[in-house]
Scaffold this motif. Structure first.
Motif, PDB file in Angstrom:
ATOM      1  N   SER A  93       0.810  -1.216   0.000  1.00  0.00           N
ATOM      2  CA  SER A  93       0.000   0.000   0.000  1.00  0.00           C
ATOM      3  C   SER A  93       0.846   1.271   0.000  1.00  0.00           C
ATOM      4  CB  SER A  93      -0.940   0.001   1.205  1.00  0.00           C
ATOM      5  OG  SER A  93      -0.199  -0.067   2.419  1.00  0.00           O
ATOM      6  N   GLU A  94       2.076   1.190   0.500  1.00  0.00           N
ATOM      7  CA  GLU A  94       2.959   2.349   0.531  1.00  0.00           C
ATOM      8  C   GLU A  94       3.473   2.732  -0.861  1.00  0.00           C
ATOM      9  OE1 GLU A  94       5.876   2.510   3.874  1.00  0.00           O
ATOM     10  OE2 GLU A  94       5.142   0.469   4.255  1.00  0.00           O
ATOM     11  N   ASP A 109       1.930   3.647  -3.368  1.00  0.00           N
ATOM     12  CA  ASP A 109       1.234   4.832  -3.894  1.00  0.00           C
ATOM     13  C   ASP A 109       2.092   6.080  -3.745  1.00  0.00           C
ATOM     14  OD1 ASP A 109      -0.993   3.350  -4.566  1.00  0.00           O
ATOM     15  OD2 ASP A 109      -2.107   3.859  -2.754  1.00  0.00           O
ATOM     16  N   LYS A 110       2.790   6.186  -2.625  1.00  0.00           N
ATOM     17  CA  LYS A 110       3.600   7.374  -2.355  1.00  0.00           C
ATOM     18  C   LYS A 110       4.747   7.514  -3.336  1.00  0.00           C
ATOM     19  CE  LYS A 110       4.609   6.279   1.867  1.00  0.00           C
ATOM     20  NZ  LYS A 110       5.162   6.361   3.252  1.00  0.00           N
ATOM     21  N   TYR A 111       5.128   6.408  -3.966  1.00  0.00           N
ATOM     22  CA  TYR A 111       6.283   6.406  -4.854  1.00  0.00           C
ATOM     23  C   TYR A 111       5.886   6.278  -6.331  1.00  0.00           C
ATOM     24  CZ  TYR A 111       8.611   5.868  -0.415  1.00  0.00           C
ATOM     25  OH  TYR A 111       9.041   6.076   0.876  1.00  0.00           O
ATOM     26  N   GLY A 112       4.590   6.434  -6.609  1.00  0.00           N
ATOM     27  CA  GLY A 112       4.131   6.507  -7.987  1.00  0.00           C
ATOM     28  C   GLY A 112       3.811   5.183  -8.633  1.00  0.00           C
ATOM     29  N   CYS A 149       1.073   2.534  -8.750  1.00  0.00           N
ATOM     30  CA  CYS A 149      -0.316   2.395  -8.329  1.00  0.00           C
ATOM     31  C   CYS A 149      -0.947   1.162  -8.976  1.00  0.00           C
ATOM     32  CB  CYS A 149      -1.099   3.650  -8.698  1.00  0.00           C
ATOM     33  SG  CYS A 149      -0.376   5.165  -7.989  1.00  0.00           S
ATOM     34  N   THR A 178      11.436   8.621  -8.213  1.00  0.00           N
ATOM     35  CA  THR A 178      11.505   7.685  -7.093  1.00  0.00           C
ATOM     36  C   THR A 178      12.076   6.361  -7.581  1.00  0.00           C
ATOM     37  OG1 THR A 178       9.286   6.733  -7.424  1.00  0.00           O
ATOM     38  CG2 THR A 178       9.431   8.706  -6.035  1.00  0.00           C
ATOM     39  N   ALA A 200      13.064   8.525  -2.570  1.00  0.00           N
ATOM     40  CA  ALA A 200      12.330   9.577  -3.279  1.00  0.00           C
ATOM     41  C   ALA A 200      13.269  10.745  -3.522  1.00  0.00           C
ATOM     42  CB  ALA A 200      11.120  10.024  -2.475  1.00  0.00           C
ATOM     43  N   TYR A 238       9.279  14.878  -5.484  1.00  0.00           N
ATOM     44  CA  TYR A 238       7.846  14.708  -5.313  1.00  0.00           C
ATOM     45  C   TYR A 238       7.058  15.791  -6.043  1.00  0.00           C
ATOM     46  CZ  TYR A 238       7.596  10.882  -1.933  1.00  0.00           C
ATOM     47  OH  TYR A 238       7.636   9.645  -1.322  1.00  0.00           O
TER      48      TYR A 238
END
Length: 207
Positions: free
Chosen positions: A4-5, A7-10, A12, A103, A130, A133
Protein backbone atom coordinates in the motif's frame (compact mmCIF):
# COMPACT_ATOMS: atom_id res chain seq x y z
CA UNK A 1 7.52 -2.17 3.38
CA UNK A 2 3.80 -2.65 2.62
CA UNK A 3 2.45 -2.77 -0.93
CA UNK A 4 0.00 0.00 0.00
CA UNK A 5 2.96 2.35 0.53
CA UNK A 6 3.84 2.14 -3.17
CA UNK A 7 1.23 4.83 -3.89
CA UNK A 8 3.60 7.37 -2.36
CA UNK A 9 6.28 6.41 -4.85
CA UNK A 10 4.13 6.51 -7.99
CA UNK A 11 3.45 2.77 -8.42
CA UNK A 12 -0.32 2.40 -8.33
CA UNK A 13 -2.94 -0.21 -9.27
CA UNK A 14 -2.75 -1.46 -12.85
CA UNK A 15 0.36 -1.54 -15.03
CA UNK A 16 2.98 1.08 -14.24
CA UNK A 17 5.60 1.82 -16.90
CA UNK A 18 8.89 1.98 -15.01
CA UNK A 19 12.57 1.61 -15.85
CA UNK A 20 13.96 -1.51 -14.22
CA UNK A 21 17.60 -1.36 -13.13
CA UNK A 22 19.50 -4.54 -12.35
CA UNK A 23 23.00 -6.00 -12.26
CA UNK A 24 25.30 -5.62 -9.28
CA UNK A 25 28.55 -5.16 -11.21
CA UNK A 26 27.39 -4.10 -14.65
CA UNK A 27 24.20 -2.08 -14.24
CA UNK A 28 21.52 -2.31 -16.88
CA UNK A 29 18.30 -0.35 -17.40
CA UNK A 30 15.23 -1.32 -19.41
CA UNK A 31 11.59 -0.19 -19.44
CA UNK A 32 8.99 -2.73 -18.36
CA UNK A 33 5.39 -2.77 -17.22
CA UNK A 34 5.12 -3.55 -13.52
CA UNK A 35 1.78 -5.12 -12.58
CA UNK A 36 0.02 -4.24 -9.31
CA UNK A 37 -3.27 -5.98 -8.58
CA UNK A 38 -5.15 -7.00 -5.42
CA UNK A 39 -2.37 -5.72 -3.15
CA UNK A 40 0.23 -7.83 -4.95
CA UNK A 41 2.90 -6.87 -7.47
CA UNK A 42 4.27 -8.94 -10.37
CA UNK A 43 6.75 -8.79 -13.23
CA UNK A 44 7.10 -10.79 -16.43
CA UNK A 45 10.53 -10.83 -18.11
CA UNK A 46 11.28 -12.47 -21.45
CA UNK A 47 14.26 -14.68 -22.17
CA UNK A 48 17.12 -13.29 -24.20
CA UNK A 49 17.43 -9.93 -22.43
CA UNK A 50 20.10 -8.68 -20.05
CA UNK A 51 17.35 -7.77 -17.61
CA UNK A 52 16.08 -11.35 -17.62
CA UNK A 53 19.56 -12.74 -16.91
CA UNK A 54 20.29 -10.22 -14.15
CA UNK A 55 17.01 -10.73 -12.31
CA UNK A 56 17.21 -14.49 -12.72
CA UNK A 57 20.64 -14.45 -11.10
CA UNK A 58 20.22 -11.81 -8.37
CA UNK A 59 16.45 -11.99 -7.73
CA UNK A 60 16.52 -8.30 -6.82
CA UNK A 61 16.13 -5.08 -8.81
CA UNK A 62 14.89 -1.50 -8.62
CA UNK A 63 11.80 -0.02 -10.25
CA UNK A 64 12.54 3.59 -11.19
CA UNK A 65 9.67 6.01 -11.73
CA UNK A 66 10.37 8.84 -14.15
CA UNK A 67 8.59 11.10 -16.64
CA UNK A 68 11.78 11.70 -18.64
CA UNK A 69 11.10 10.49 -22.20
CA UNK A 70 14.80 10.43 -23.09
CA UNK A 71 15.51 7.91 -20.32
CA UNK A 72 12.72 5.68 -21.62
CA UNK A 73 13.89 5.76 -25.23
CA UNK A 74 17.60 5.44 -24.50
CA UNK A 75 17.11 2.55 -22.08
CA UNK A 76 14.86 0.78 -24.59
CA UNK A 77 17.42 0.66 -27.39
CA UNK A 78 20.85 1.14 -25.82
CA UNK A 79 22.81 0.98 -22.60
CA UNK A 80 22.83 4.00 -20.32
CA UNK A 81 26.15 5.45 -19.18
CA UNK A 82 27.70 4.49 -15.85
CA UNK A 83 27.16 8.04 -14.60
CA UNK A 84 23.38 7.58 -15.02
CA UNK A 85 23.37 5.13 -12.10
CA UNK A 86 23.85 5.31 -8.36
CA UNK A 87 23.87 2.46 -5.84
CA UNK A 88 21.72 1.78 -2.80
CA UNK A 89 22.69 -0.74 -0.09
CA UNK A 90 20.39 -3.67 0.69
CA UNK A 91 21.42 -6.62 2.86
CA UNK A 92 25.14 -6.27 2.04
CA UNK A 93 24.33 -5.82 -1.66
CA UNK A 94 24.46 -2.70 -3.80
CA UNK A 95 21.41 -2.20 -6.02
CA UNK A 96 21.73 0.12 -9.05
CA UNK A 97 19.20 2.95 -9.25
CA UNK A 98 18.73 5.72 -11.78
CA UNK A 99 20.17 8.98 -10.49
CA UNK A 100 17.55 11.11 -12.18
CA UNK A 101 14.43 9.11 -11.36
CA UNK A 102 11.68 10.75 -9.34
CA UNK A 103 11.51 7.69 -7.09
CA UNK A 104 13.06 4.22 -6.94
CA UNK A 105 11.62 1.14 -5.22
CA UNK A 106 13.76 -1.92 -4.54
CA UNK A 107 12.04 -5.30 -4.94
CA UNK A 108 13.04 -8.88 -4.29
CA UNK A 109 11.49 -11.74 -6.25
CA UNK A 110 9.25 -14.38 -4.75
CA UNK A 111 7.35 -17.32 -6.25
CA UNK A 112 9.42 -17.32 -9.44
CA UNK A 113 8.07 -19.37 -12.34
CA UNK A 114 9.86 -20.14 -15.59
CA UNK A 115 8.45 -21.01 -19.01
CA UNK A 116 10.19 -21.48 -22.34
CA UNK A 117 9.60 -17.81 -23.17
CA UNK A 118 9.69 -15.92 -19.88
CA UNK A 119 9.88 -15.81 -16.13
CA UNK A 120 7.18 -14.41 -13.89
CA UNK A 121 7.50 -13.52 -10.23
CA UNK A 122 5.58 -11.93 -7.45
CA UNK A 123 7.80 -9.15 -6.16
CA UNK A 124 8.08 -7.77 -2.63
CA UNK A 125 8.99 -4.11 -1.98
CA UNK A 126 11.95 -3.81 0.40
CA UNK A 127 12.67 -0.09 0.43
CA UNK A 128 12.33 3.11 -1.53
CA UNK A 129 14.11 6.35 -2.32
CA UNK A 130 12.33 9.58 -3.28
CA UNK A 131 14.29 12.24 -5.15
CA UNK A 132 11.44 14.38 -6.45
CA UNK A 133 7.85 14.71 -5.31
CA UNK A 134 7.01 17.61 -7.63
CA UNK A 135 3.71 16.94 -9.42
CA UNK A 136 3.61 16.87 -13.20
CA UNK A 137 0.53 17.05 -15.36
CA UNK A 138 -0.06 14.25 -17.85
CA UNK A 139 1.45 15.12 -21.22
CA UNK A 140 0.05 13.24 -24.21
CA UNK A 141 3.34 13.69 -26.04
CA UNK A 142 5.12 11.72 -23.32
CA UNK A 143 2.64 8.86 -23.23
CA UNK A 144 2.57 8.73 -27.02
CA UNK A 145 6.35 8.45 -27.44
CA UNK A 146 6.45 5.66 -24.83
CA UNK A 147 3.68 3.84 -26.70
CA UNK A 148 5.63 4.35 -29.93
CA UNK A 149 8.69 2.75 -28.31
CA UNK A 150 6.60 -0.29 -27.37
CA UNK A 151 5.41 -0.60 -30.98
CA UNK A 152 9.02 -0.27 -32.16
CA UNK A 153 10.15 -3.21 -30.04
CA UNK A 154 7.27 -5.28 -31.46
CA UNK A 155 8.21 -4.26 -34.98
CA UNK A 156 11.78 -5.36 -34.29
CA UNK A 157 10.55 -8.76 -33.11
CA UNK A 158 7.95 -9.39 -35.81
CA UNK A 159 8.82 -7.27 -38.86
CA UNK A 160 5.12 -6.46 -39.12
CA UNK A 161 4.70 -3.12 -40.94
CA UNK A 162 1.43 -2.44 -39.12
CA UNK A 163 3.53 -1.36 -36.17
CA UNK A 164 5.15 1.35 -38.30
CA UNK A 165 1.71 2.85 -38.92
CA UNK A 166 0.99 2.80 -35.20
CA UNK A 167 4.32 4.49 -34.51
CA UNK A 168 3.48 7.24 -37.00
CA UNK A 169 0.17 7.94 -35.28
CA UNK A 170 1.79 8.06 -31.86
CA UNK A 171 4.54 10.42 -32.95
CA UNK A 172 2.04 12.76 -34.56
CA UNK A 173 0.69 13.27 -31.06
CA UNK A 174 4.19 13.66 -29.63
CA UNK A 175 5.11 16.41 -32.07
CA UNK A 176 1.77 18.13 -31.49
CA UNK A 177 1.60 17.91 -27.68
CA UNK A 178 5.10 17.20 -26.42
CA UNK A 179 7.77 19.52 -25.10
CA UNK A 180 11.33 19.61 -26.37
CA UNK A 181 12.46 16.48 -24.47
CA UNK A 182 9.54 14.50 -25.87
CA UNK A 183 10.42 15.66 -29.39
CA UNK A 184 14.09 14.86 -28.85
CA UNK A 185 13.07 11.37 -27.70
CA UNK A 186 10.95 10.98 -30.86
CA UNK A 187 13.96 11.84 -33.03
CA UNK A 188 16.11 9.26 -31.28
CA UNK A 189 13.33 6.70 -31.71
CA UNK A 190 13.04 7.41 -35.44
CA UNK A 191 16.80 6.93 -35.84
CA UNK A 192 16.55 3.60 -34.02
CA UNK A 193 13.71 2.51 -36.30
CA UNK A 194 15.83 3.33 -39.35
CA UNK A 195 18.48 0.97 -37.96
CA UNK A 196 15.90 -1.72 -37.24
CA UNK A 197 14.62 -1.52 -40.82
CA UNK A 198 18.04 -2.51 -42.13
CA UNK A 199 17.56 -5.88 -40.45
CA UNK A 200 13.87 -6.36 -41.18
CA UNK A 201 12.72 -7.56 -44.60
CA UNK A 202 9.96 -5.49 -46.15
CA UNK A 203 10.40 -2.43 -43.96
CA UNK A 204 9.05 0.87 -45.22
CA UNK A 205 9.81 4.49 -44.52
CA UNK A 206 8.05 6.14 -41.63
CA UNK A 207 8.10 9.51 -43.38
Amino acid sequence: MEVSELDKYGICDGISEIILTSGMKNPNAAPIGLIRKDNRVFIRLYRGSTTYENVKQDEVFAANVTCDPLLFIKSTFSNLEDEDFKYHPLNSKSIPLLKNSATSVIFICDEIKHTKQAMTAEIIPMGAVANDYLPRAINRGLTAVIEAAVHATRYKLTGNNEFLDLIDRCLETTYKCGGQREKDAAEILLNEIDEIKKHVDGGKDTE
